[in-house]
Design a protein around this motif. Structure first.
Motif, mmCIF file in Angstrom:
data_model
loop_
_atom_site.group_PDB
_atom_site.id
_atom_site.type_symbol
_atom_site.label_atom_id
_atom_site.label_comp_id
_atom_site.label_asym_id
_atom_site.label_seq_id
_atom_site.Cartn_x
_atom_site.Cartn_y
_atom_site.Cartn_z
ATOM 1 N N ASN A 1 0.859 -1.169 0.000
ATOM 2 C CA ASN A 1 0.000 0.000 0.000
ATOM 3 C C ASN A 1 0.903 1.228 0.000
ATOM 4 O OD1 ASN A 1 -1.951 1.926 0.281
ATOM 5 N ND2 ASN A 1 -2.971 0.939 2.026
ATOM 6 N N THR A 2 1.048 1.867 -1.169
ATOM 7 C CA THR A 2 2.017 2.962 -1.303
ATOM 8 C C THR A 2 1.626 4.188 -0.497
ATOM 9 O OG1 THR A 2 0.896 3.698 -3.324
ATOM 10 C CG2 THR A 2 2.786 2.201 -3.559
ATOM 11 N N ASP A 3 0.317 4.422 -0.273
ATOM 12 C CA ASP A 3 -0.086 5.582 0.525
ATOM 13 C C ASP A 3 0.443 5.467 1.952
ATOM 14 O OD1 ASP A 3 -1.428 6.541 -1.644
ATOM 15 O OD2 ASP A 3 -3.383 5.741 -1.017
ATOM 16 N N ILE A 4 0.358 4.297 2.517
ATOM 17 C CA ILE A 4 0.833 4.101 3.886
ATOM 18 C C ILE A 4 2.352 4.074 3.916
ATOM 19 C CG2 ILE A 4 0.883 2.507 5.833
ATOM 20 C CD1 ILE A 4 -1.914 1.635 5.075
ATOM 21 N N SER A 5 2.963 3.347 2.982
ATOM 22 C CA SER A 5 4.416 3.187 3.033
ATOM 23 C C SER A 5 5.148 4.475 2.687
ATOM 24 C CB SER A 5 4.859 2.052 2.107
ATOM 25 O OG SER A 5 4.548 2.360 0.764
ATOM 26 N N ASP A 6 4.533 5.371 1.918
ATOM 27 C CA ASP A 6 5.190 6.642 1.608
ATOM 28 C C ASP A 6 5.158 7.594 2.795
ATOM 29 O OD1 ASP A 6 5.855 5.860 -0.913
ATOM 30 O OD2 ASP A 6 4.134 6.825 -1.886
ATOM 31 N N THR A 7 4.085 7.563 3.569
ATOM 32 C CA THR A 7 3.985 8.508 4.687
ATOM 33 C C THR A 7 4.595 7.957 5.968
ATOM 34 O OG1 THR A 7 1.785 7.673 5.182
ATOM 35 C CG2 THR A 7 1.923 9.616 3.782
ATOM 36 N N LEU A 8 4.631 6.649 6.134
ATOM 37 C CA LEU A 8 5.158 6.066 7.362
ATOM 38 C C LEU A 8 6.560 5.521 7.118
ATOM 39 C CD1 LEU A 8 2.049 4.127 8.684
ATOM 40 C CD2 LEU A 8 2.874 6.351 9.414
ATOM 41 N N ARG A 9 7.536 6.307 7.378
ATOM 42 C CA ARG A 9 8.933 5.896 7.280
ATOM 43 C C ARG A 9 9.571 6.090 8.650
ATOM 44 N NH1 ARG A 9 9.294 3.067 2.834
ATOM 45 N NH2 ARG A 9 8.779 4.197 0.962
ATOM 46 N N TYR A 10 10.604 5.355 8.898
ATOM 47 C CA TYR A 10 11.296 5.466 10.178
ATOM 48 C C TYR A 10 11.919 6.852 10.300
ATOM 49 C CZ TYR A 10 14.511 4.615 13.980
ATOM 50 O OH TYR A 10 15.190 4.690 15.168
ATOM 51 N N GLY A 11 11.663 7.527 11.387
ATOM 52 C CA GLY A 11 12.264 8.826 11.653
ATOM 53 C C GLY A 11 11.449 9.991 11.131
ATOM 54 N N THR A 12 10.364 9.755 10.431
ATOM 55 C CA THR A 12 9.548 10.863 9.931
ATOM 56 C C THR A 12 8.290 10.974 10.787
ATOM 57 O OG1 THR A 12 8.358 9.435 8.384
ATOM 58 C CG2 THR A 12 10.334 10.524 7.569
ATOM 59 N N THR A 13 7.722 12.161 10.771
ATOM 60 C CA THR A 13 6.474 12.380 11.491
ATOM 61 C C THR A 13 5.440 12.900 10.520
ATOM 62 O OG1 THR A 13 7.144 14.627 12.060
ATOM 63 C CG2 THR A 13 7.641 12.901 13.665
ATOM 64 N N LEU A 14 4.201 12.638 10.817
ATOM 65 C CA LEU A 14 3.113 13.130 9.973
ATOM 66 C C LEU A 14 2.828 14.582 10.350
ATOM 67 C CD1 LEU A 14 0.704 10.077 10.078
ATOM 68 C CD2 LEU A 14 2.188 10.755 8.214
ATOM 69 N N SER A 15 2.718 15.418 9.337
ATOM 70 C CA SER A 15 2.398 16.820 9.592
ATOM 71 C C SER A 15 0.907 17.034 9.356
ATOM 72 C CB SER A 15 3.216 17.723 8.664
ATOM 73 O OG SER A 15 2.855 17.481 7.322
ATOM 74 N N ALA A 16 0.447 18.234 9.656
ATOM 75 C CA ALA A 16 -0.962 18.559 9.454
ATOM 76 C C ALA A 16 -1.299 18.525 7.975
ATOM 77 C CB ALA A 16 -1.267 19.939 10.041
ATOM 78 N N GLU A 17 -0.371 18.897 7.112
ATOM 79 C CA GLU A 17 -0.607 18.867 5.669
ATOM 80 C C GLU A 17 -0.736 17.419 5.179
ATOM 81 O OE1 GLU A 17 1.182 21.001 1.677
ATOM 82 O OE2 GLU A 17 2.461 20.760 3.428
ATOM 83 N N ASP A 18 0.076 16.506 5.742
ATOM 84 C CA ASP A 18 -0.033 15.089 5.380
ATOM 85 C C ASP A 18 -1.386 14.517 5.770
ATOM 86 O OD1 ASP A 18 2.541 15.085 4.396
ATOM 87 O OD2 ASP A 18 3.421 14.392 6.304
ATOM 88 N N LEU A 19 -1.954 15.031 6.848
ATOM 89 C CA LEU A 19 -3.248 14.554 7.310
ATOM 90 C C LEU A 19 -4.408 15.180 6.537
ATOM 91 C CD1 LEU A 19 -2.571 14.577 11.149
ATOM 92 C CD2 LEU A 19 -2.659 12.593 9.636
ATOM 93 N N GLY A 20 -4.128 16.129 5.638
ATOM 94 C CA GLY A 20 -5.173 16.734 4.819
ATOM 95 C C GLY A 20 -5.838 17.932 5.457
#
Length: 114
Positions: free
Chosen positions: A83-102
């Motif tokens: 699932n590329t949507d999940i694997s692109d946003t969830l990487r080790y060391g990264t955090t989800l921003s408000a823009e990533d959440l829509g």
């Protein structure tokens, strides 16, 4: 009144087989103790097959649980990898921003409030 013989354990553990049998012929207390131990031994031998069967059934249960856990983990990892949507946003060391959440954000990346 005579004292009870307490040499059974010592003869059973450390003495030779001949000495042990000779002592059993002479001593009534040790002979009774030996008969009691023989009865216990026969009971343990009688129950052994049932105990082994129960242990084997618990091994089968543990193997089945392990395989089920493996299937769930493999499925979860497969979903995340494909699932590329999940694997692109969830990487080790990264955090989800408000823009990533829509959420609507301003030029600074802060959430816009109207």
């Amino acid at each position: 009144m005579t004292e009870k013989c307490s040499k059974y354990e010592a003869y059973f553990t450390f003495a030779s087989e001949e000495d042990f049998k000779k002592h059993l012929e002479e001593c009534e207390d040790c002979r009774k103790e030996h008969e009691k131990m023989q009865k216990i031994s026969s009971l343990v031998q009688e129950v052994t097959p049932y105990y082994k069967k129960k242990r084997q059934s618990s091994k089968v249960f543990k193997i089945a649980c392990s395989l089920l856990l493996f299937v769930f983990l493999a499925t979860g990892i497969g979903i995340i990898n494909f699932n590329t949507d999940i694997s692109d946003t969830l990487r080790y060391g990264t955090t989800l921003s408000a823009e990533d959440l829509g959420l609507p954000v301003d030029s600074y990346g802060l959430i816009m409030v109207e």
